[in-house]
Write a protein that holds these residues in place. Structure first.
Motif, mmCIF file in Angstrom:
data_model
loop_
_atom_site.group_PDB
_atom_site.id
_atom_site.type_symbol
_atom_site.label_atom_id
_atom_site.label_comp_id
_atom_site.label_asym_id
_atom_site.label_seq_id
_atom_site.Cartn_x
_atom_site.Cartn_y
_atom_site.Cartn_z
ATOM 1 N N SER A 26 -5.829 18.614 5.975
ATOM 2 C CA SER A 26 -6.313 19.424 5.001
ATOM 3 C C SER A 26 -5.180 19.108 4.135
ATOM 4 N N GLU A 27 -4.053 19.805 4.435
ATOM 5 C CA GLU A 27 -3.284 19.441 4.220
ATOM 6 C C GLU A 27 -2.629 18.689 2.765
ATOM 7 N N ALA A 28 -2.542 17.295 3.518
ATOM 8 C CA ALA A 28 -2.548 16.111 2.996
ATOM 9 C C ALA A 28 -4.027 16.140 0.895
ATOM 10 N N MET A 29 -5.007 16.388 1.606
ATOM 11 C CA MET A 29 -5.855 16.266 0.955
ATOM 12 C C MET A 29 -4.994 17.506 -0.308
ATOM 13 N N VAL A 30 -4.697 18.702 0.004
ATOM 14 C CA VAL A 30 -4.399 19.293 -1.030
ATOM 15 C C VAL A 30 -2.870 18.612 -1.679
ATOM 16 N N ARG A 31 -2.383 17.806 -1.002
ATOM 17 C CA ARG A 31 -0.983 17.517 -1.879
ATOM 18 C C ARG A 31 -1.960 16.225 -2.717
ATOM 19 N N MET A 32 -3.823 15.393 -2.580
ATOM 20 C CA MET A 32 -3.513 14.317 -3.242
ATOM 21 C C MET A 32 -4.635 15.129 -4.208
ATOM 22 N N GLY A 43 3.463 10.036 -5.366
ATOM 23 C CA GLY A 43 3.934 11.174 -4.843
ATOM 24 C C GLY A 43 3.765 11.756 -3.047
ATOM 25 N N LEU A 44 2.958 10.505 -2.791
ATOM 26 C CA LEU A 44 2.442 10.842 -1.515
ATOM 27 C C LEU A 44 3.893 9.764 -0.620
ATOM 28 N N ASN A 45 3.218 10.085 0.455
ATOM 29 C CA ASN A 45 4.433 9.375 1.665
ATOM 30 C C ASN A 45 3.452 9.041 2.954
ATOM 31 N N ALA A 46 4.528 8.290 4.244
ATOM 32 C CA ALA A 46 3.572 7.045 4.676
ATOM 33 C C ALA A 46 2.585 8.678 5.348
ATOM 34 N N ILE A 90 0.711 -1.235 -0.503
ATOM 35 C CA ILE A 90 -0.174 -0.437 0.150
ATOM 36 C C ILE A 90 1.028 1.048 0.516
ATOM 37 N N TYR A 91 1.964 1.037 0.653
ATOM 38 C CA TYR A 91 3.026 2.398 1.300
ATOM 39 C C TYR A 91 3.727 2.667 0.027
ATOM 40 N N ASN A 92 3.760 2.272 -1.099
ATOM 41 C CA ASN A 92 4.624 1.984 -2.362
ATOM 42 C C ASN A 92 3.495 2.340 -3.672
ATOM 43 N N LYS A 93 2.594 2.272 -3.228
ATOM 44 C CA LYS A 93 1.500 2.317 -4.244
ATOM 45 C C LYS A 93 1.150 4.583 -4.113
ATOM 46 N N LEU A 150 -4.614 10.317 5.583
ATOM 47 C CA LEU A 150 -5.785 9.717 4.029
ATOM 48 C C LEU A 150 -6.808 8.315 4.918
ATOM 49 N N SER A 151 -5.938 7.787 5.244
ATOM 50 C CA SER A 151 -6.554 7.058 5.825
ATOM 51 C C SER A 151 -7.372 7.392 6.799
ATOM 52 N N ALA A 152 -7.486 8.132 7.044
ATOM 53 C CA ALA A 152 -8.115 8.650 8.510
ATOM 54 C C ALA A 152 -9.740 8.676 7.916
ATOM 55 N N SER A 153 -9.759 9.197 6.362
ATOM 56 C CA SER A 153 -11.216 9.655 5.516
ATOM 57 C C SER A 153 -11.951 8.134 6.197
#
Length: 323
Positions: free
Chosen positions: A296-302, A178-181, A170-173, A187-190
């Motif tokens: 919020s910041e992770a959602m912007v990156r995604m 371009g996303l990290n651990a 999952i991490y590799n995907k 994002l899993s907390a969605s």
């Protein structure tokens, strides 16, 4: 906080797919479609009146779209001659939903601003409004995405993480996007909102890893509840809340559940198998402000993964078919 200039400079250090971020702008439609934010929020509010699950569904739709060749609305495309779309990929079949809601919002946007706003931007805004409507954080959405002209069931099968995959897979995907651990954990907390079909976790209840027994790492009470709700294959289409306590509320329950081995999906429980990730789970479980900020910041990156900007791509008139 880094300036827009410095963020764009950092984007140059990554793959070309990130370069489009420099062309996105929260005010992209300020003059051409000033009603956009209101139309999207209003459309979601109307949908929630009859379908309280729709917020989680639209959030997942955005995630699914971005993970298959970028946030370019390929997830909406129906099968066409010589092309198999993404809706029937293994992770999407009979579970992705919310298409009609986006269709309705898109139709209203087209009335107000013909051929102006992409389906990709509408979905990105709808995902943000879904989180806000569920009691979660708000953030500024960068806009200016264009819609892609192709979709691929094969790409969806290869690129979408599956709940039964290892944490490394999952991490590799995530890394491939371009996303990290940290993004993976946040994002899993969605899953603090929404439901899963029994078919996505029943293997944990009956024959985990060929043992003929249930997953020994699962919280005993949760295991009993899941076995009662999903006793056999006949129940595979039934739904069970990912956060049994507050399935419609965007809160810290997801992380608190993980602390007691209460992850419904095995991919959630895997987060506790890594010492560093587990320590972050503890931190987020106690700090709502920090979690909301980082989410919020992770959602912007995604939302910036693999975007297409003008002059490439197109603004579809109907999200399900290319112009």
């Amino acid at each position: 906080m880094a300036s827009k200039l410095s963020v764009c400079f950092l984007a140059l250090l990554f793959t070309s797919a990130h370069l489009a971020f420099c062309k996105l702008d929260p005010n992209y439609y300020a003059k051409t479609c000033p009603q956009l934010h209101h139309i999207v929020a209003s459309g979601l509010k109307t949908a929630l009146k009859t379908d309280p699950r729709i917020a989680a569904s639209l959030l997942r739709l955005h995630y699914t779209d971005c993970f298959v060749n970028g946030c370019e609305a390929s997830v909406f495309l129906d099968d066409a001659k010589g092309v198999k779309g993404e809706k029937n990929a293994v992770q999407n079949r009979n579970s992705l939903r919310g298409f009609e809601v986006i269709d309705h919002i898109k139709a209203e946007v087209e009335k107000a601003c013909p051929s102006t706003v992409s389906c990709a931007d509408i979905l990105t805004l709808a995902a943000k409004e879904s989180v806000v409507a569920s009691g979660g954080p708000s953030w500024t959405v960068q806009l200016g995405r264009r819609d892609g002209k192709a979709a691929s069931e094969k790409a969806a099968n290869e690129q979408l993480p599956a709940p039964s995959e290892s944490i490394v897979a999952i991490y590799n995907k995530f890394k491939a996007k371009g996303l990290n651990a940290t993004d993976l954990l946040i994002l899993s907390a969605s899953h603090t909102i929404g439901f899963a079909r029994c078919s996505s976790f029943r293997y944990r209840l009956i024959n985990y890893n060929g043992t003929g027994k249930a997953d020994p790492n699962m919280n005993p009470k949760l295991r009993a509840d899941l076995q009662a709700a999903c006793p056999n294959a006949a129940a595979d289409s039934k739904l069970y809340p990912l956060d049994p306590g507050t399935p419609y509320k965007f809160d810290l329950s997801y992380y608190n559940n993980l602390l007691s081995n209460g992850g419904v999906l095995e991919s959630d429980l895997y987060l506790m198998s890594d010492r560093l990730l587990a320590s972050w789970v503890v931190g987020y479980s106690k700090d709502r402000e920090r979690f909301f900020k980082d989410y919020s910041e992770a959602m912007v990156r995604m939302g910036n993964v693999g975007v297409i900007t003008a002059p490439n791509g197109q603004v579809r008139k109907h999200c399900r078919v290319v112009n």
